[in-house]
Design a protein around this motif. Sequence first.
Motif, PDB file in Angstrom:
ATOM      1  N   ALA A  67       0.857  -1.194   0.000  1.00  0.00           N
ATOM      2  CA  ALA A  67       0.000   0.000   0.000  1.00  0.00           C
ATOM      3  C   ALA A  67       0.884   1.231   0.000  1.00  0.00           C
ATOM      4  N   ARG A  68       0.465   2.296  -0.714  1.00  0.00           N
ATOM      5  CA  ARG A  68       1.329   3.495  -0.718  1.00  0.00           C
ATOM      6  C   ARG A  68       0.948   4.456   0.385  1.00  0.00           C
ATOM      7  N   GLU A  69      -0.246   4.248   0.952  1.00  0.00           N
ATOM      8  CA  GLU A  69      -0.669   5.059   2.099  1.00  0.00           C
ATOM      9  C   GLU A  69      -1.328   4.124   3.086  1.00  0.00           C
ATOM     10  N   LYS A  91      -4.924   2.141  -0.887  1.00  0.00           N
ATOM     11  CA  LYS A  91      -4.325   2.589  -2.143  1.00  0.00           C
ATOM     12  C   LYS A  91      -3.079   1.751  -2.390  1.00  0.00           C
ATOM     13  N   ARG A  92      -2.915   1.274  -3.605  1.00  0.00           N
ATOM     14  CA  ARG A  92      -1.830   0.326  -3.873  1.00  0.00           C
ATOM     15  C   ARG A  92      -0.477   1.002  -4.027  1.00  0.00           C
ATOM     16  N   SER A  93       0.576   0.232  -3.700  1.00  0.00           N
ATOM     17  CA  SER A  93       1.934   0.663  -4.042  1.00  0.00           C
ATOM     18  C   SER A  93       2.288   0.004  -5.371  1.00  0.00           C
ATOM     19  N   THR A 101      -5.092  -6.160  -9.136  1.00  0.00           N
ATOM     20  CA  THR A 101      -6.051  -5.156  -8.670  1.00  0.00           C
ATOM     21  C   THR A 101      -7.201  -4.979  -9.660  1.00  0.00           C
ATOM     22  N   GLN A 104      -7.520  -1.440 -10.875  1.00  0.00           N
ATOM     23  CA  GLN A 104      -7.905  -0.360  -9.957  1.00  0.00           C
ATOM     24  C   GLN A 104      -6.666   0.181  -9.237  1.00  0.00           C
ATOM     25  N   ASP A 105      -6.830   1.350  -8.633  1.00  0.00           N
ATOM     26  CA  ASP A 105      -5.718   1.971  -7.927  1.00  0.00           C
ATOM     27  C   ASP A 105      -5.648   1.515  -6.456  1.00  0.00           C
ATOM     28  N   THR A 106      -6.412   0.486  -6.127  1.00  0.00           N
ATOM     29  CA  THR A 106      -6.446  -0.004  -4.745  1.00  0.00           C
ATOM     30  C   THR A 106      -6.096  -1.482  -4.726  1.00  0.00           C
ATOM     31  N   ASP A 174     -13.030  -1.012   3.297  1.00  0.00           N
ATOM     32  CA  ASP A 174     -12.349  -0.158   2.324  1.00  0.00           C
ATOM     33  C   ASP A 174     -11.900   1.132   2.995  1.00  0.00           C
ATOM     34  N   SER A 176      -9.613   3.145   1.362  1.00  0.00           N
ATOM     35  CA  SER A 176      -8.860   3.817   0.302  1.00  0.00           C
ATOM     36  C   SER A 176      -9.399   5.201  -0.026  1.00  0.00           C
TER      37      SER A 176
END
Length: 309
Positions: A67-69, A91-93, A101, A104-106, A174, A176
């Motif tokens: 995760a990036r955050e 949110k994905r790294s 994913t 998706q961005d998650t 969730d 995100s």
Amino acid sequence: MTPEIRKAADLLRAGGLVAFPTETVYGLGADAANAKAVARLYAVKGRPADHPVIVHFASAEQAFAWAREVPEAARQLAARFWPGPLTLILKRSKLAQDFVTGGQDTVGLRVPSHPIAHEMLSIFGSGVAAPSANRFGLVSPTTPAHVREDLGDEVDLVLEGGPSEIGIESTIVDLSGAGAVLLRPGGISREDVEKIVRLRDREEASPRHSGSLERHYAPRTPARLVPTHALDKVISSTANRIAVLAFSRPDERVDYWLRMPRDPAAYAQRLYAALRELDSAGCEAILVEAPPQAAEWAAVLDRLRRACT
Ligand code: TXA
Ligand code: MG
């Protein structure tokens, strides 16, 4: 360490598919960083490529690298419920690529508690993408026999770990976006999650997880939820061969009857095996006596609504 678990980790490293026990349901695992392995996983499951898959880890530290955050609420939920039946959407790294994913961005992250899953993940040392080890849309497996019935030779190894203790899939939260949203009720109740973080209502506009598709977790035989007070009447007025899942004693007019426990956790633990058994009873319809509309039944009711028409 058992040789089977070592073999499982080796197979994963080589791009193989390994079915493994978790405390919720059996998962079908592939190296989450290997595009080819994940593609084969989707093919075997019969799952559309744009459906995201949960990535499993031995520790929260490993999981959060994907995760990036990592919001404070995620750390608190992880501290309280991992290892255990909770999936966090973050949110994905860069480690979480499009093929896990669904573009998706998650990413969905989970640290299961089953000792065999934990050991396999520890030896493997990275993320294992794993949906439930059943064909897409059907009832999840809670025993190694269920996995073999559904996926047979298409899996490189099935690790045996007894019947799943919880019996229904993980709770998905969730984190995100703004606030926390419960995407799927499961092994951990909404109330327990809310002791740590306030949940927002779910926006109907984001149906990007397969659990939210109308018909899912469903037997092949048409199934119907029937309130307790109507059960007797529905049975008398049905000419077909029927199979019933109920709290009460068997009715001799009915061809196949399975009695379920009145405790929600015990009910959940048996639910999928029961639906599979009724599905193979050769009846034309399944009737399910509806459990009470109460908070402790929320996850079971969710699965029953999806299983029934
Ligand atoms: O208990 C479980 O969660 C089991 C065991 C094997 O861990 N796994 C499981 O996986 O139920 P699956 O693929 O059958 O269901 C995963 C759910 C799907 O509804 C999927 O769409 C959702 O998680 N999901 C995964 N990643 C997501 C994401 N980035 N955003 C939204 N939903 C996601
Ligand atoms: Mg599934």
